[in-house]
Design an enzyme around this catalytic site. Structure first.
Site, mmCIF file in Angstrom:
data_model
loop_
_atom_site.group_PDB
_atom_site.id
_atom_site.type_symbol
_atom_site.label_atom_id
_atom_site.label_comp_id
_atom_site.label_asym_id
_atom_site.label_seq_id
_atom_site.Cartn_x
_atom_site.Cartn_y
_atom_site.Cartn_z
ATOM 1 N N LYS A 1 0.894 -1.288 0.079
ATOM 2 C CA LYS A 1 -0.051 0.085 0.012
ATOM 3 C C LYS A 1 0.758 1.257 -0.083
ATOM 4 C CE LYS A 1 -4.167 -1.813 0.742
ATOM 5 N NZ LYS A 1 -5.395 -1.530 -0.125
ATOM 6 N N THR B 1 -8.552 10.543 3.653
ATOM 7 C CA THR B 1 -9.068 9.170 3.398
ATOM 8 C C THR B 1 -9.857 8.544 4.347
ATOM 9 O OG1 THR B 1 -8.595 7.189 2.160
ATOM 10 C CG2 THR B 1 -7.191 7.617 4.214
ATOM 11 N N SER C 1 -9.188 2.317 7.874
ATOM 12 C CA SER C 1 -8.417 1.799 9.061
ATOM 13 C C SER C 1 -7.438 0.705 8.753
ATOM 14 C CB SER C 1 -9.316 1.527 10.358
ATOM 15 O OG SER C 1 -9.934 0.085 9.733
ATOM 16 N N ASN D 1 -4.143 -0.809 6.012
ATOM 17 C CA ASN D 1 -2.857 -0.237 5.687
ATOM 18 C C ASN D 1 -2.805 1.027 4.995
ATOM 19 O OD1 ASN D 1 -2.317 -3.894 5.227
ATOM 20 N ND2 ASN D 1 -1.247 -2.608 6.669
ATOM 21 N N GLN E 1 -2.789 3.830 7.122
ATOM 22 C CA GLN E 1 -1.120 3.940 7.685
ATOM 23 C C GLN E 1 -0.107 4.462 6.584
ATOM 24 O OE1 GLN E 1 -0.413 0.234 9.831
ATOM 25 N NE2 GLN E 1 -2.401 0.148 9.912
ATOM 26 N N ASP F 1 6.680 -18.123 -16.401
ATOM 27 C CA ASP F 1 5.630 -18.554 -17.069
ATOM 28 C C ASP F 1 3.938 -17.884 -16.297
ATOM 29 O OD1 ASP F 1 6.938 -20.342 -18.574
ATOM 30 O OD2 ASP F 1 6.926 -21.649 -16.642
ATOM 31 N N GLY G 1 -9.663 -5.338 -3.868
ATOM 32 C CA GLY G 1 -10.232 -4.016 -4.763
ATOM 33 C C GLY G 1 -9.633 -4.055 -5.964
ATOM 34 N N GLU H 1 -8.159 -15.427 -5.268
ATOM 35 C CA GLU H 1 -9.244 -14.849 -4.509
ATOM 36 C C GLU H 1 -9.839 -15.858 -3.710
ATOM 37 O OE1 GLU H 1 -12.062 -12.525 -6.306
ATOM 38 O OE2 GLU H 1 -12.944 -13.892 -7.320
ATOM 39 N N ALA I 1 -15.186 -14.714 -1.340
ATOM 40 C CA ALA I 1 -15.184 -13.279 -1.971
ATOM 41 C C ALA I 1 -14.735 -13.413 -3.336
ATOM 42 C CB ALA I 1 -14.317 -12.290 -0.999
ATOM 43 N N LYS J 1 9.261 -19.251 7.148
ATOM 44 C CA LYS J 1 9.762 -18.551 8.062
ATOM 45 C C LYS J 1 9.448 -17.043 7.914
ATOM 46 C CE LYS J 1 12.013 -22.083 10.083
ATOM 47 N NZ LYS J 1 11.466 -22.779 10.977
#
Lengths: 425, 425
Positions: free
Chosen positions: B101, B124, B127, B129, B132, B221, B229, B253, B257, B322
């Site tokens: 973002k 904007t 709440s 990303n 922030q 490939d 969005g 997805e 949704a 990890k």
């Protein structure tokens, strides 16, 4: 043992059988040349791990003046071009088999095969990353890996070693049985014993971490390295001191397994009072007879950290850097966050995120019980697993500076390990 | 709204107010040139994120024949030199603010300042990303960021936005109140509204992910990108198709949704039935009026995945690579692990680990209650936090192919998020 002075070096707890000559010979053969040769030898088999950054941790470690902007992480490739303040994390947790151990194992196996093309097998007793690393290293070099594991080892650990092609022989869960069984295998099948850290070939392999750091990052003020048996610390320190002598080499260890700090202060090798109680499984081990003299020569300082500091650092790395690390790897981060580190005024620091697992089998039965039936087995069908570190739920002896904080910690002890989460403890 | 056709583009659910002209203009202005300009513009402010590999996942995705050796991960720098089979993870979870973002936000703010040096603020309502990222982007460019958040937002999210310098105005927790409050702020303070994804400047910024992939990895490939969005997907797809037209662009997805899949199949934009129930918070959003036409033009396929597939992929990435990722990022990995993906016979694949958080405030009250008093607040004192994704414990509507497996999943739902672990659920 096949003429290798260090090929069957016993653990340091029974070091009386190692001659002073052997130690001297071993220590003197760990040099920057040996480490550079190791780097050439293992290059086809291991990752050159990335150096990542995290603004939040950088801010916490160096102070607010040192940086610009928000959280996040990532340096790739161009690290050597960067100058000025920074905290760089050498991500050995992203190494093959999840730890630097593959470096030492590959170097040992490769060197062994080079010196004795007839060698058919390597032998070790371990259920930690070393066993898995040695199994993979052996497979990559067309050798058999004969691994002694206690008969009550968790299935995931057994499956991990088998997944890398290791041939397991089970034994009673005590040190004597492990050594005896390894000796039996050596007599029966031949081959060479490879110790997890107290072996110059292994130390040279681990030293390639330091070589990569020195190549990628110029002008470092300090390198911080967790210490257990000391293979990673001694090898990395030799490389750093050879290539950038002004860089301080700082060892980090749990207060509850502070044999390195006490050895450093006493000027002679001291042992942990067995068994150390710490969440940092991989750092419970005592310094070795090969590693201690190297550490004495090359390390500038040892910082020890409490259990709560280790857990806080672990969380910060997971929350802020988005990296999964084992508690042993968090020990180096925790050391950097201590006030005595801030006082040094370092501006350019590298911290090794080691990714290390315990090789010591003592007192593990209780924990192993808890590990059974983990989701790891379920989701991966027990095939080719790599084991995870576990926080010792029974850990005692943590610092009790704050009773309330301690209470919180007990509650949070489980947060790291999916095994416990699954069981909704 | 300051003459920017997309500066106050409403969410797609109320898209009737956007003219066809506006859409065409917006879509046509997302080009490889625009993305390259964005890359130059944002370079000082964002990380070029690393490409990591994991042998285990590579094996699972490409089949056993494609690889050598054990687990682990890491490609740094030299990725473009590598040829042959491989699965490369583009680690936007290691990006600043923990998600891609920041790319779009930085491009929008930078472009805004360039076009109108008098601009003092960006606005904007979010709440996630985006809030922030916009706060940090604004701070880095010397602008104010005015962020509308529902008054019942979790403290950690509020603290995160404030930590990056955002000025928060609270509103009632519904869409109308958010839009009205943003309008009020725009009238009162001036400035420009920056939509989280349905804005060509934002899309061009996210497209730099695709630009970096195409620069670092030759002969791919397929590239797999999660879609919510559609800002990341559309921007990345434009870059990939412009630079390596033979690379297939695959969207991923949640089944729960699947507006992108249904839109793709119908040839026209379809909405989710609100509100979608999925652990992949960041992918609940509907496609936008800017992003959908781009997606229709550039995306080759949409693969949808079940909730259990998302959780399995999440675990594999944490266990094997990890890396800490959010469920939204696991959706791309899950798509690669589906049988229909294996059938394609791809040998060289890049998967974007997006690191994305929900921007949609609906139905969050219940979850927010659970977020209060988290250990994040405790360990960091509520200062400068970056928020974490949370698995929706109440998630319903998951696929019920296997009752027993589903039962297990309910138990394991909590494992990912330290907040829940702390509470020993």
């Amino acid at each position: 043992m096949n003429g290798h002075s260090s090929s069957l070096r016993p653990p340091s707890s029974s070091s009386s059988s190692v001659s002073i000559e052997g130690i001297k010979e071993a220590s003197s053969s760990v040099s920057i040349e040996g480490i550079k040769e190791a780097a050439d030898r293992i290059r086809p088999f291991v990752h050159r791990t990335p150096l990542l950054r995290c603004s939040f941790l950088e801010n916490s470690i160096l102070g607010a003046a040192a940086l610009v902007g928000g959280g996040g992480a990532a340096v790739n490739g161009s690290a050597d071009e960067r100058e000025g303040p920074g905290v760089f994390f050498k991500c050995e947790n992203l190494q093959k088999v999840g730890a630097f151990k593959i470096r030492g194992a590959c170097n040992a196996v490769s060197l062994l095969k080079q010196e004795n093309p007839e060698t058919a097998a390597v032998v070790t007793h371990s259920s930690g990353n070393h066993a898995q690393a040695l199994a993979l290293a052996a497979r990559l070099h067309g050798l058999r890996a004969l691994v002694v594991m206690p008969k009550d080892s968790p299935k995931v650990k057994v499956a991990a070693v088998e997944g890398y092609g290791g041939e397991i022989t089970f034994c009673e869960p005590n040190q004597q049985a492990r050594e005896d069984t390894a000796d039996l295998l050596l007599k029966k099948h031949g081959g060479t014993f490879i110790h997890p850290y107290d072996d110059t070939r292994v130390v040279c392999g681990q030293g390639t971490v330091g070589l990569e750091i020195a190549q990628d990052l110029k002008g470092l003020d300090a390198v911080v390295i967790p210490v257990g048996g000391g293979g990673l610390l001694s090898g990395t320190a030799v490389a750093i001191k050879a290539l950038t002598p002004t860089t301080r080499v700082i060892a980090a260890e749990p207060v509850n397994a502070d044999d390195a700090k006490r050895s450093f202060e006493a000027g002679e090798k001291k042992l942990n009072e067995a068994p150390p109680q710490t969440v940092a499984d991989g750092l419970k081990t005592n310094l070795g007879d090969v590693t201690w003299p190297l550490i004495r020569q090359t390390v500038d300082e040892v910082i020890s950290v409490s259990e709560s500091e280790i857990l806080s650092a672990l969380r910060l790395v997971m929350e802020r850097m988005k990296l999964v690390i084992e508690p042993s790897a968090a020990v180096g981060v925790a050391a950097c966050l201590r006030p005595e580190f801030a006082e040094r005024g370092y501006k350019r620091v590298c911290v090794v995120l080691c990714g290390e697992e315990e090789d010591d089998e003592e007192e593990k039965k209780e924990k192993e019980e808890e590990g059974k039936g983990s989701f790891l087995e379920k989701i991966e069908g027990g095939d080719g697993l790599r084991t995870q570190s576990r926080i010792d739920v029974k850990a005692e002896g943590r610092e009790e500076e704050d009773e309330e904080e301690e209470e919180e910690e007990k509650e949070e002890d489980y947060w790291y390990n999916p095994r416990y989460f699954h069981r909704k403890l």
